[in-house]
Design a protein around this motif. Structure first.
Motif, short mmCIF file in Angstrom:
data_model
loop_
_atom_site.label_atom_id
_atom_site.label_comp_id
_atom_site.label_asym_id
_atom_site.label_seq_id
_atom_site.Cartn_x
_atom_site.Cartn_y
_atom_site.Cartn_z
N TYR A 73 80.14 25.48 53.82
CA TYR A 73 78.47 25.26 54.49
C TYR A 73 78.43 24.10 55.19
CZ TYR A 73 73.63 25.69 54.01
OH TYR A 73 72.17 25.64 54.80
N PHE A 96 69.61 30.98 52.97
CA PHE A 96 71.52 30.44 52.41
C PHE A 96 70.83 29.73 50.29
CE2 PHE A 96 74.16 30.55 56.28
CZ PHE A 96 75.53 30.83 55.46
N HIS A 99 69.60 32.08 48.07
CA HIS A 99 70.88 33.40 47.35
C HIS A 99 71.82 33.50 47.63
CE1 HIS A 99 67.60 35.84 48.20
NE2 HIS A 99 66.72 35.36 49.19
N ILE A 100 72.36 31.99 48.84
CA ILE A 100 74.25 32.36 49.06
C ILE A 100 74.87 31.00 47.92
CG2 ILE A 100 75.88 31.64 50.48
CD1 ILE A 100 74.63 33.80 52.95
N VAL A 117 82.69 37.84 44.94
CA VAL A 117 81.93 38.12 46.29
C VAL A 117 81.29 39.40 45.34
CG1 VAL A 117 82.26 39.00 48.58
CG2 VAL A 117 83.18 37.18 47.53
N THR A 120 78.77 39.76 43.01
CA THR A 120 77.42 38.73 44.35
C THR A 120 76.67 39.88 45.07
OG1 THR A 120 78.84 36.72 43.87
CG2 THR A 120 76.32 37.08 45.29
N TRP A 124 73.40 41.84 44.71
CA TRP A 124 71.90 41.06 46.06
C TRP A 124 71.44 42.94 46.51
CZ3 TRP A 124 75.61 38.00 49.49
CH2 TRP A 124 75.24 36.54 48.83
N TRP A 135 72.99 38.76 54.04
CA TRP A 135 73.45 37.50 53.31
C TRP A 135 75.00 37.84 53.05
CZ3 TRP A 135 69.17 39.58 48.47
CH2 TRP A 135 68.63 38.72 49.08
N PHE A 136 75.46 38.54 53.03
CA PHE A 136 76.66 39.19 53.24
C PHE A 136 77.60 38.46 53.93
CE2 PHE A 136 80.73 41.41 54.31
CZ PHE A 136 81.92 41.64 53.32
N TYR A 138 76.91 35.84 56.28
CA TYR A 138 76.47 34.97 56.35
C TYR A 138 77.36 34.18 55.42
CZ TYR A 138 72.23 35.33 59.03
OH TYR A 138 70.80 35.93 59.67
N THR A 139 77.69 35.14 54.70
CA THR A 139 79.10 34.42 53.50
C THR A 139 79.85 34.89 53.94
OG1 THR A 139 76.88 35.02 51.43
CG2 THR A 139 79.68 34.85 50.69
N CYS A 157 85.71 37.93 51.95
CA CYS A 157 84.66 39.30 51.87
C CYS A 157 85.42 40.68 52.87
CB CYS A 157 83.59 38.35 52.78
SG CYS A 157 82.90 37.11 51.95
#
Length: 385
Positions: A73, A96, A99-100, A117, A120, A124, A135-136, A138-139, A157
């Motif tokens: 990251y 980030f 949450h992430i 994943v 999580t 969320w 959020w997902f 960005y992950t 993901c």
């Protein structure tokens, strides 16, 4: 050959080793590493054996196997921040941090599974009604970056099942004509002139909250009865308020004002001068904010929301029965009113500053109940049998 040594720290015994990992192909220099903190000699010996095996097979040159999700990251972020506005960077940085990274940051990125994943993502989903998808996304962006860098070969993901709320009624975030009238009837245009003017501008122009709070008096052309929308107030790094260009190129626009809205703006201008003079501020300058704090600084972006909630509560205590909407709901209400008045998609698009007409269609698909009734009546009148 590497040797394992015992050492003492804080009156506790630990083991360490130094290892030779070959020659760096880029610099021609020896590669060596030191690893500490092993609780037993056996644990240190196992780690050393794995490291030497990876060095002999070339795996260490192919991918840094110990990189955590947070390590990747940080690499991704260093380049990403050069591609977005400060306000966007601020919002995503908070996602980030809050949450992430708490969910994945400490894990080696090559070990994170689809199951982790999914777990999580489910968590969320239960936490929020609207934000878990960004959020997902960005992950997933971090895993995609790791693949491009050769750190991993697979994005976990891609195999998750996206949670979806079932049988959930859409909350219409706008008011019809009668509801808007009820709301404004509940505001005293004399004693609460600033509030009345601010919400009048939002309802009768459709501008965004940040665009409204960034307005200065030189944006108002009294002779032409127009507002020049050319900037927006937003949050920057560490939450600081700053002025940025409008959201899109189309967002920079000139909006025509109705007579009543112009009248209230002129009334507020006189009242603001009187009030600020008493506070010791000279506001006879063209770039004076139309809506400012008592210290003549930017209002918080949360101020209109606080005002709105209090005004709706007061109105409902008097029996108004107003549904709750957000400040952005005034923009939706404006669009709905334009459609009700017969404005075309193109006209609504230009007034709201959407980059393309599809955005207008995507966001404003709902019509008021009254419009539906009118459509039926038009059909009956036309068929007439």
């Amino acid at each position: 050959m590497a040797t394992i040594k015992k050492y003492t720290k804080d009156n506790q015994e630990f083991y360490m080793f130094q290892a030779y990992l070959g020659i760096n192909p880029q610099t021609g220099k020896e590669k060596r590493t030191t690893r500490r903190g092993f609780k037993t000699r056996k644990e240190a010996r196992l780690a050393l054996s794995m490291l030497e095996l990876q060095a002999d097979s070339g795996q260490l040159d192919q991918q840094p196997i110990n990189l955590t999700f947070e390590d990747v990251y940080q690499q991704w972020w260093a380049g990403y921040i050069n591609t977005v506005r400060e306000s966007t960077m601020y919002k995503q940085k908070k996602v980030f941090q809050n949450h992430i990274l708490p969910a994945f940051g400490k894990y080696r990125i090559r070990t994170i599974t689809t199951s982790q994943v999914q777990t999580t993502l489910n968590k969320w989903f239960k936490q929020t009604d609207y934000s878990f998808k960004p959020w997902f996304n960005y992950t997933s962006a971090i895993f995609k970056y790791a693949i491009l860098q050769g750190y991993i070969k697979d994005n976990p993901c891609t195999r998750v099942t996206m949670p979806k709320k079932l049988d959930k009624e859409d909350t219409l975030n706008f008011w019809d004509k009668d509801q808007l009238k009820t709301f404004f009837n509940g505001i005293d245009p004399v004693n609460d002139l600033e509030k009345y003017t601010l919400f009048r501008v939002l309802a009768f122009t459709g501008i965004r909250r940040g665009e409204c709070l960034s307005l200065t008096w030189d944006d108002l052309n009294v002779q032409k009865a127009t507002l020049d929308i050319n900037k927006t107030l937003t949050h920057g790094d560490k939450g600081r308020l700053l002025i940025q260009p409008t959201k899109t190129k189309k967002g920079t626009r000139v909006i025509s004002l109705d007579e009543s809205t112009l009248l209230y703006l002129k009334k507020w201008h006189l009242e603001q001068r009187r009030m600020y003079l008493m506070l010791g501020y000279n506001i006879n300058k063209s770039n004076q904010l139309i809506f400012a704090t008592s210290k003549n600084t930017f209002k918080s972006l949360n101020t209109p929301s606080k005002w709105l909630r209090a005004l709706i509560d007061d109105a409902n205590k008097s029996g108004a029965n107003l549904p709750s909407i957000t400040v952005h709901g005034f923009r939706h209400s404006h669009a709905s009113a334009l459609f009700s008045a017969g404005a075309s998609i193109k006209e609504v698009q230009e007034r709201l500053g959407h980059e393309d007409a599809q955005t207008t269609l995507n966001i404003y698909t709902h019509v008021t109940e009254k419009q539906g009734q009118e459509a039926v009546q038009k059909l009956v009148n036309f068929l007439n049998f």
